[in-house]
Design an enzyme around this catalytic site. Structure first.
Site, PDB file in Angstrom:
ATOM      1  N   SER A 247       0.851  -1.186   0.000  1.00  8.11           N
ATOM      2  CA  SER A 247       0.000   0.000   0.000  1.00  8.11           C
ATOM      3  C   SER A 247       0.885   1.233   0.000  1.00  8.11           C
ATOM      4  O   SER A 247       2.086   1.156   0.287  1.00  8.11           O
ATOM      5  CB  SER A 247      -0.897   0.010   1.240  1.00  8.11           C
ATOM      6  N   ASP A 248       0.310   2.374  -0.309  1.00  6.88           N
ATOM      7  CA  ASP A 248       1.010   3.623  -0.059  1.00  6.88           C
ATOM      8  C   ASP A 248       0.759   3.991   1.401  1.00  6.88           C
ATOM      9  O   ASP A 248      -0.107   3.414   2.073  1.00  6.88           O
ATOM     10  CB  ASP A 248       0.522   4.719  -1.001  1.00  6.88           C
ATOM     11  N   GLY A 249       1.519   4.954   1.919  1.00 13.08           N
ATOM     12  CA  GLY A 249       1.371   5.340   3.313  1.00 13.08           C
ATOM     13  C   GLY A 249      -0.041   5.825   3.607  1.00 13.08           C
ATOM     14  O   GLY A 249      -0.510   6.774   2.983  1.00 13.08           O
TER      15      GLY A 249
END
Length: 867
Positions: A312-314
């Site tokens: 995932s992205d942050g």
């Protein structure tokens, strides 16, 4: 929340340090020497299967969800760190000025790995992650030019060398994965993350993608400690958000997505063998990328064969709940994301930790958890971490910002610079004719590195670089001229929240001071543009970076006008992260250089270009518009986007691929051999390039194609090849390109990749707006060289269009011409060919016994309609 992104950056370093730890209370009770997963001679998939079979649910979840950052445990035989000091060091990583030198960072990561290896049940090592957009983002590392600047080199071999060095510095400090390269197409420069990209063109970005990935990972499948796993991001359609604002939807047709946005990602997978993918924040057609099965499974894995892991992205998983509203809570978000194919929770781990309960309750199949864990374990086996998770701290200190890497940073910066204008050959400057040089501007005396930077061990500002180059041969005088923001004026500004513009009226005295300085000088070097607080990733309302204008900010235009009007010859040197609408400068300044963010050696590189030690040869990887109203302005638009604005123009201020030199070049004798090929054949394109000036220099011959007639509209031109070459004064070189079926391919009406017979224009030149053309005929199976022209439609005819979403494709089927009377059209409410198409569709659905939306009454009515 203002600190959300900073928290994410912090977690990149520390959460992954703990991610692979087995439950701390489960002490190691045996040597495990005979265990299958510890045998390096076995295939990775066999080792993964064996280890997975031994793991508890808790241990599995810890592989894909970071543990509480306060639980860090270490064993440090050097006595550099204790548990408490290690935790404090990691907790302070969000401070950009906190010292974390290479040797100590290597020692700390070794200490964490030693605890995991010696004190946990299965001894699973950590996969330490970090950022490396243009150099490893850690204290003291080498800072190369920002990505948009590296793209301006048009030199994939150089870019590979840059990322080989960056990967070596990251690996030497104990990192195993970095979140780069950014492969988004920057097709809206209002977007603050334009600086992180390699520009607007899918082919150029794809070449940089392969270069960056292979530089970071090396050319072998198994990685040593000089290399790290690359993470291509942001997957996908992130670079042309609605309104130019970060994380906004990317709602484009499947054809546009496949032929543009996905091209660099596919190249990174198939050619670069990238190890990791980061899902993007945005949605596509209502589906956020973090839960998009079509994107993460059908395209990425089934079509392209990607074997690595998806992160995932942050806080990207939290956005499913808080922003997109497609999940009711974190547990719901975890269920949706892991099912779609997101393998790792890159935040605080709170979303994927819900999987422990959900798997136990049978809400989420354990097979989905196992799939994600297996991919993370495979990455660690690929890195060799089970055999040797440690690095040499002395080597980390020796490698980081070494003399070799500093020289490479200088070379990259010099090749980045683009010469936009040079009236009357004002450049290069002749020191023998100058007594006083004025250096003016808000960007002259700050170290500008661009986003995702930390302080390098060595850095040179533009002002310092000029002073060092000039020495005692002339007097260098300086005035800031103006400021335009209220926070840091250098790379630190990227971290600042609540940045505000200064009132231009407050800068009047500074401008007057600069004018006085310029009047006493023989030449003025004016350094303006943006800074890291004005173009950057906008991760909250307190931390914005997208803009609704591309004009110079604050009082900079006033400063430029005041300096130019002194009559002193003026050179404008731009430091910025996106194209700017510099109309006044373009018209009135005699010389303009685009530098982007040049990295730690930027000042030295700038001075070498200004004084002629280096001949600039960079080319623009993105179009410069006259105003924000020109957007979208990318060069490879469709032919119907050809209307000019009233009282204005659609021509760019500076086109894609543009860049001048201190010398001159001539392109001649363009030819293609053979001039006719089959749809599966190849041809060779050749052009002679001569250096007709008095200086050695670099040129970039660029190959574009345009299919004159096709079943689907084609862009007016598409980049399909380029080479950066160096020619001595008077030298001529024949540059060759190979045209292959891949070069000529397109997606037809059925979304199949084909080469359609026809005439292709082959365009070659030094930029997209300066080309000569030769035709290439491509024949079909029966020797045809194009589509037959249809008969003109009879009076009263029309063409029916029926959208077809049976297979989730954005496509259309077009009915044939048919005649119908006005009475028939009035009685049915439908055109006859539309009725025919509708009937065919209903019969096809019925035969397949598929569910469809027509009710019985509507179905019966449609089947009764007659033409």
């Amino acid at each position: 929340m203002p600190n959300a992104r900073r928290s994410f950056l912090f977690s990149c370093l520390i959460s992954v340090v703990i991610l692979c730890a087995a439950i701390a209370s489960q002490e190691k009770t045996s040597t495990n020497a005979a265990l299958k997963y510890q045998n390096p001679n076995l295939a990775i998939e066999d080792r993964v299967a064996d280890l997975l079979s031994r793991m508890t649910l808790e241990e599995k979840v810890q592989q894909i969800a970071p543990s509480d950052r306060g639980r860090t445990e270490i064993i440090d035989p050097t006595n550099t760190y204790t548990n408490e000091t290690a935790r404090a060091t990691l907790a302070g990583w969000g401070d950009p000025d906190r010292p974390f030198p290479p040797k100590k960072s290597a020692i700390l990561r070794n200490a964490i790995q030693r605890y995991l290896k010696e004190k946990t049940r299965l001894g699973i090592p950590a996969l330490a992650m970090g950022e490396s957009l243009h150099g490893f983002m850690e204290d003291g590392s080498t800072s190369f030019p920002q990505a948009i600047g590296l793209a301006s080199t048009w030199d994939p071999d150089l870019v590979k060398r840059v990322f080989t060095a960056a990967g070596d510095e990251a690996g030497s400090r104990g990192a195993g994965q970095v979140f780069t390269p950014v492969l988004d197409l920057a097709r809206d420069p209002r977007w603050g993350r334009t600086e992180e990209t390699y520009g607007e063109d899918p082919y150029l970005v794809s070449r940089m993608a392969v270069a960056a990935v292979t530089g970071l990972q090396g050319d072998d499948f198994k990685l040593n400690r000089h290399h790290v796993i690359a993470t291509m991001k942001h997957f996908a359609v992130h670079g042309q958000p609605e309104g130019g604002t970060n994380t906004a939807p990317g709602n484009y047709s499947e054809r546009i997505i496949r032929e543009n946005f996905l091209v660099p990602f596919e190249a990174a997978v198939k050619e670069g063998h990238v190890g990791s993918v980061m899902a993007s924040y945005n949605e596509i057609d209502g589906i956020p990328s973090h839960i998009n099965h079509w994107l993460l499974d059908k395209v990425l894995r089934q079509e392209w064969g990607f074997p690595g892991f998806v992160t995932s992205d942050g806080n990207g998983l939290q956005m499913l709940v808080e922003t997109h509203h497609v999940a009711a809570n974190k547990a719901d978000a975890a269920r949706l994301a892991v099912s779609a194919g997101v393998d790792y929770d890159l935040s605080d781990g709170s979303v994927y930790r819900t999987l422990l309960y959900q798997v136990k309750q049978g809400i989420v199949p354990e097979s989905e958890l196992d799939r994600a864990v297996a991919r993370m374990l495979a990455a660690k086996f690929r890195l060799g971490l089970f055999e040797n998770p440690y690095v040499d701290p002395v080597n980390a200190e020796k490698t980081t910002n070494s003399a070799e890497h500093r020289a490479l940073a200088l070379k990259a910066a010099q090749k980045t610079v683009v010469l936009l204008k040079n009236d009357k050959n004002l450049l290069p400057l002749d020191l023998g004719k100058l007594k006083t040089i004025a250096v003016i501007g808000p960007n002259a005396d700050g170290l500008h590195l661009g986003g995702y930077s930390r302080g390098p061990a060595h850095g040179v500002t533009i002002l310092d670089g000029i002073k060092a180059r000039v020495g005692d041969k002339a007097k260098v005088v300086y005035a800031e001229g103006c400021r335009f923001t209220n926070k840091h004026q250098d790379w630190h500004g990227w971290f600042d929240d609540n940045v505000e513009l200064l009132d231009p009226k407050s800068q009047i005295d500074k401008i007057k001071e600069a004018v006085d300085v310029v009047k006493s000088a023989d030449v003025a070097i004016l350094v303006v543009g943006e800074n890291e607080s004005t173009n950057r990733e906008a991760w909250s309302e307190q931390h914005r970076g997208d803009r609704d204008s591309l004009d110079l900010l604050g009082a900079q235009n006033d400063l430029v006008k005041a300096v130019v009007e002194t009559g002193t010859p003026t050179i404008v040197f731009l430091i910025n992260g996106r194209p700017l609408s510099i109309n006044y400068i373009a018209e009135h300044a005699p010389a303009i250089l685009e530098g982007w963010y040049l990295g730690q050696e930027g000042g030295t590189a700038a001075a070498n270009v200004l004084f002629g030690d280096v001949n600039p040869g960079g080319k623009l990887p993105i179009t410069f518009p006259h105003s924000v109203g020109d957007l979208p302005d990318f060069y490879n638009h469709k032919p119907s986007a050809n209307r000019s604005y009233a009282f204005s123009t659609r021509q760019p201020l500076y086109p894609f691929g543009y860049g001048l030199s201190y010398t001159t070049f001539k392109f001649e004798n363009l030819r293609v051999e053979p001039s006719q090929i089959s749809a599966g054949g190849t041809a060779k394109v050749s052009v002679d390039v001569s250096n007709t000036g008095s200086r050695d220099g670099d040129e970039v011959p660029q190959l574009y194609i345009h299919q004159k007639i096709a079943s689907v509209t084609r862009p007016v031109m598409q980049l399909k090849g380029f080479q950066r070459i160096t020619l001595h004064s008077g030298e001529k070189k024949t540059v060759e390109f190979t045209v292959t079926p891949e070069t000529l391919s397109m997606l037809d009406t059925n979304m199949q990749k084909v080469v359609e017979p026809g005439i292709f224009e082959i365009l070659v030149g030094p930029s997209s707006d300066q080309t000569t053309t030769v035709n290439l005929a491509v024949t079909g199976a029966h020797g045809e060289t194009g589509l037959a022209l249809p008969a003109p439609p009879p009076l009263g005819a029309e063409s029916g269009q029926v959208s077809n979403f049976d297979d989730m494709k954005v496509a259309a089927h077009y009915g044939s011409w048919a005649t119908s009377s006005p009475a028939e059209r009035l009685s049915t409410g439908l055109e006859c060919s539309s009725i025919q198409a509708l009937r065919r569709r209903i019969r096809r659905i019925c035969r397949a016994r598929k569910h469809f939306r027509f009710g019985q009454r509507e179905t019966a009515r449609a089947m009764r309609l007659r033409c």
